[in-house]
Design a protein around this motif. Structure first.
Motif: not given
Length: 129
Positions: A99-114
């Motif tokens: 539960g320590t990911l930055p608050e602005d990280i969303s599933l949408a961001k994770l889907y687009k990672l390299p």
């Protein structure tokens, strides 16, 4: 507190001491300190779902993403994106579980990672300790 170990074969073992309780017909996960925060976290839920689905295909229980999507009654692209979460950096997965990911990280961001873990961390602004 979760105990996270990287095994000799490269797998990650996460051990979380929990107690299962039933309240008003619903099961709850309780840790020593408090109710497990990640139980309703969509990021943790989708990472776990991705690993489960990936294992179903790897074990031969399901032949491919198309069949899995049909069985789960979801879109094939959702299944593909969810399974791709298994390729996240272990650091990102550990932080999601804790539960320590930055608050602005969303599933949408994770889907687009390299694909490269170092690039994932850089894009998310996570400094490796």
């Amino acid at each position: 507190m979760p105990d996270v170990k990287v095994l000799a074969n490269g797998n990650v073992l996460v051990s979380i001491p929990i107690t299962l309780r039933e309240s008003a017909g619903r099961k709850q996960i309780i840790t020593d300190q408090k109710k497990f925060k990640a139980e309703n976290d969509p990021i943790v839920l989708n990472i776990a779902r991705g690993f489960y689905w990936h294992e179903m295909i790897d074990s031969g229980k399901i032949t491919n993403i198309r069949e899995l999507a049909k069985i789960m009654n979801v879109n094939e692209s959702y299944v593909g994106r969810t399974i791709r979460l298994t390729m996240l950096s272990p650091e990102i997965i550990h932080r999601a579980i804790r539960g320590t990911l930055p608050e602005d990280i969303s599933l949408a961001k994770l889907y687009k990672l390299p694909d490269r873990w170092k690039e994932q961390l850089m894009q998310l602004g996570i400094a490796v300790e």
